[in-house]
Motif scaffolding. Structure first.
Motif, PDB file in Angstrom:
ATOM      1  N   ASP A   1      16.358  61.561  48.312  1.00  0.00           N
ATOM      2  CA  ASP A   1      16.020  62.858  47.719  1.00  0.00           C
ATOM      3  C   ASP A   1      14.782  62.703  46.836  1.00  0.00           C
ATOM      4  OD1 ASP A   1      15.869  65.206  46.223  1.00  0.00           O
ATOM      5  OD2 ASP A   1      18.040  65.369  45.973  1.00  0.00           O
ATOM      6  N   PRO A   2      13.705  63.447  47.105  1.00  0.00           N
ATOM      7  CA  PRO A   2      12.499  63.318  46.286  1.00  0.00           C
ATOM      8  C   PRO A   2      12.756  63.542  44.797  1.00  0.00           C
ATOM      9  CG  PRO A   2      12.031  64.621  48.243  1.00  0.00           C
ATOM     10  CD  PRO A   2      13.522  64.427  48.203  1.00  0.00           C
ATOM     11  N   ALA A   3      13.800  64.301  44.472  1.00  0.00           N
ATOM     12  CA  ALA A   3      14.047  64.643  43.067  1.00  0.00           C
ATOM     13  C   ALA A   3      14.289  63.417  42.201  1.00  0.00           C
ATOM     14  CB  ALA A   3      15.236  65.598  42.964  1.00  0.00           C
ATOM     15  N   ILE A   4      14.929  62.377  42.757  1.00  0.00           N
ATOM     16  CA  ILE A   4      15.209  61.205  41.930  1.00  0.00           C
ATOM     17  C   ILE A   4      13.914  60.451  41.617  1.00  0.00           C
ATOM     18  CG2 ILE A   4      15.716  59.614  43.841  1.00  0.00           C
ATOM     19  CD1 ILE A   4      17.975  58.465  42.074  1.00  0.00           C
ATOM     20  N   PHE A   5      12.970  60.458  42.547  1.00  0.00           N
ATOM     21  CA  PHE A   5      11.682  59.803  42.294  1.00  0.00           C
ATOM     22  C   PHE A   5      10.844  60.621  41.316  1.00  0.00           C
ATOM     23  CE2 PHE A   5      12.918  58.748  46.737  1.00  0.00           C
ATOM     24  CZ  PHE A   5      13.175  57.393  46.549  1.00  0.00           C
ATOM     25  N   TRP A   6      10.899  61.936  41.443  1.00  0.00           N
ATOM     26  CA  TRP A   6      10.176  62.781  40.487  1.00  0.00           C
ATOM     27  C   TRP A   6      10.740  62.608  39.079  1.00  0.00           C
ATOM     28  CZ3 TRP A   6      10.718  67.235  44.483  1.00  0.00           C
ATOM     29  CH2 TRP A   6       9.677  67.152  45.417  1.00  0.00           C
TER      30      TRP A   6
ATOM     31  N   ASP B   1      14.674  53.928  50.077  1.00  0.00           N
ATOM     32  CA  ASP B   1      13.573  53.691  49.153  1.00  0.00           C
ATOM     33  C   ASP B   1      12.270  54.250  49.709  1.00  0.00           C
ATOM     34  OD1 ASP B   1      15.200  52.192  47.320  1.00  0.00           O
ATOM     35  OD2 ASP B   1      15.101  50.508  48.703  1.00  0.00           O
ATOM     36  N   ALA B   2      12.086  54.108  51.022  1.00  0.00           N
ATOM     37  CA  ALA B   2      10.881  54.628  51.656  1.00  0.00           C
ATOM     38  C   ALA B   2      10.815  56.147  51.577  1.00  0.00           C
ATOM     39  CB  ALA B   2      10.820  54.179  53.120  1.00  0.00           C
ATOM     40  N   GLY B   3      11.937  56.789  51.254  1.00  0.00           N
ATOM     41  CA  GLY B   3      11.944  58.235  51.071  1.00  0.00           C
ATOM     42  C   GLY B   3      11.041  58.701  49.951  1.00  0.00           C
ATOM     43  N   ALA B   4      10.591  57.777  49.110  1.00  0.00           N
ATOM     44  CA  ALA B   4       9.669  58.140  48.022  1.00  0.00           C
ATOM     45  C   ALA B   4       8.358  58.690  48.552  1.00  0.00           C
ATOM     46  CB  ALA B   4       9.407  56.922  47.136  1.00  0.00           C
ATOM     47  N   VAL B   5       8.052  58.413  49.823  1.00  0.00           N
ATOM     48  CA  VAL B   5       6.839  58.972  50.429  1.00  0.00           C
ATOM     49  C   VAL B   5       6.860  60.494  50.347  1.00  0.00           C
ATOM     50  CG1 VAL B   5       5.617  59.270  52.624  1.00  0.00           C
ATOM     51  CG2 VAL B   5       6.455  57.009  51.958  1.00  0.00           C
ATOM     52  N   ALA B   6       8.030  61.087  50.565  1.00  0.00           N
ATOM     53  CA  ALA B   6       8.143  62.551  50.526  1.00  0.00           C
ATOM     54  C   ALA B   6       7.906  63.097  49.123  1.00  0.00           C
ATOM     55  CB  ALA B   6       9.525  62.984  51.027  1.00  0.00           C
ATOM     56  N   ALA B   7       8.081  62.247  48.109  1.00  0.00           N
ATOM     57  CA  ALA B   7       7.815  62.667  46.731  1.00  0.00           C
ATOM     58  C   ALA B   7       6.356  62.483  46.358  1.00  0.00           C
ATOM     59  CB  ALA B   7       8.699  61.876  45.774  1.00  0.00           C
ATOM     60  N   GLY B   8       5.580  61.842  47.227  1.00  0.00           N
ATOM     61  CA  GLY B   8       4.166  61.620  46.966  1.00  0.00           C
ATOM     62  C   GLY B   8       3.822  60.214  46.538  1.00  0.00           C
ATOM     63  N   CYS B   9       4.822  59.340  46.447  1.00  0.00           N
ATOM     64  CA  CYS B   9       4.588  57.968  46.010  1.00  0.00           C
ATOM     65  C   CYS B   9       4.098  57.103  47.175  1.00  0.00           C
ATOM     66  CB  CYS B   9       5.864  57.338  45.463  1.00  0.00           C
ATOM     67  SG  CYS B   9       6.625  58.201  44.073  1.00  0.00           S
ATOM     68  N   ALA B  10       3.415  56.040  46.847  1.00  0.00           N
ATOM     69  CA  ALA B  10       3.189  54.969  47.811  1.00  0.00           C
ATOM     70  C   ALA B  10       4.443  54.107  47.829  1.00  0.00           C
ATOM     71  CB  ALA B  10       1.973  54.135  47.417  1.00  0.00           C
ATOM     72  N   VAL B  11       4.664  53.393  48.916  1.00  0.00           N
ATOM     73  CA  VAL B  11       5.891  52.626  49.061  1.00  0.00           C
ATOM     74  C   VAL B  11       5.591  51.218  49.577  1.00  0.00           C
ATOM     75  CG1 VAL B  11       8.076  52.423  50.335  1.00  0.00           C
ATOM     76  CG2 VAL B  11       7.351  54.648  49.447  1.00  0.00           C
ATOM     77  N   LEU B  12       6.249  50.246  48.978  1.00  0.00           N
ATOM     78  CA  LEU B  12       6.228  48.867  49.468  1.00  0.00           C
ATOM     79  C   LEU B  12       7.663  48.502  49.819  1.00  0.00           C
ATOM     80  CD1 LEU B  12       4.952  46.049  49.920  1.00  0.00           C
ATOM     81  CD2 LEU B  12       5.400  45.574  47.492  1.00  0.00           C
TER      82      LEU B  12
END
Length: 255
Positions: free
Chosen positions: A194-199, A221-232
């Motif tokens: 859920d992008p909300a947790i990353f936001w 964890d890769a779901g952070a892409v949908a929040a706008g983050c880069a992901v490793l």
């Protein structure tokens, strides 16, 4: 920087040498870390069983402990493989395990109880190992990586789908002062991907998602892409073995 960053060059945490030249990319102002499988791993299964049995006043031989550990892993271990089957009576608890503490405990003790160990209180003892720092092993490169980020004044948050508080673990490992925020699913009511947790994590650190790197080991964890983050996304590593966290420094620190 690509959303799924896999840099060809990795320097060791704290290494003084400069990184290899890198392509132009957006700057990283903060780093989010998953907990399990990224910063720490649960103890080896046989040791888990031996310690839990000892807490119940029972000494197991290593052969029996190994056999029991294999059966418990198939049933489903927190921090281990997903269960082969979730009994219908546990389905609701399982679905909510990362949102409520009681659901997390109930789901995993319930799964453990499907394995007849013949030890009174064994399922609870297994779960209690999860709640202690001794039941986990930080990866060897966890402390050096967090230390290097703190020295560079890069804020850090731990973002985890989890049903219990991991802050005491970081206290025991002497890592609490290297983490600026803990964003735990059962506390914030949101689970990765859920992008909300990353936001929420970005907001707690005071940074934009577009300038944040999420580091993890799973599709969630890769779901952070949908929040706008880069992901490793890091490879899974056994307890006590490095898992590539040093790559974070190539991405987050100036060359």
């Amino acid at each position: 920087m690509p959303d799924h960053a896999q840099p060809p060059h990795t320097r060791s945490p704290g290494s003084p040498e400069a990184a290899a030249p890198r392509a132009s990319r957006r700057p990283v102002k903060a780093v989010l870390f998953d907990f399990h499988g990224t910063l720490a791993q649960v103890e080896e299964p046989r040791q888990w069983v031996l310690e839990a049995a000892a807490a119940c006043g029972v000494t197991l031989d290593r052969v029996k402990a190994t056999s029991l550990a294999d059966r418990l892993l198939t049933a489903g271990r927190a921090g281990g493989p997903l269960p082969a089957r979730v009994p219908p009576r546990l389905a609701e608890l399982w679905a909510d395990r990362d949102l409520y503490q009681h659901a997390h405990r109930g789901a995993y003790t319930g799964l453990a109880e499907t394995v007849d160990a013949g030890i009174e209180g064994f399922a609870d003892a297994l779960y209690e190992r999860l709640l202690t720092a001794e039941g986990w092993l930080p990866y060897p490169d966890t402390a050096p990586t967090l230390t290097a980020l703190r020295a560079a004044r890069v804020p850090v948050a731990v973002v985890s789908n989890i049903g219990f508080d991991v802050r005491p673990h970081f206290d025991a490992w002497g890592l609490t002062d290297l983490v600026d925020a803990f964003v735990l699913s059962y506390e914030v009511g949101r689970c990765k991907p859920d992008p909300a947790i990353f936001w929420r994590a970005c907001g707690m650190l005071g940074v934009d998602a577009e300038q944040t790197l999420m580091v993890g080991d799973s599709p969630a964890d890769a779901g952070a892409v949908a929040a706008g983050c880069a992901v490793l996304v890091l490879p899974t590593a056994d307890p006590g073995r490095e898992n590539g966290l040093g790559a974070v420094l190539d991405l987050a620190l100036p060359a």
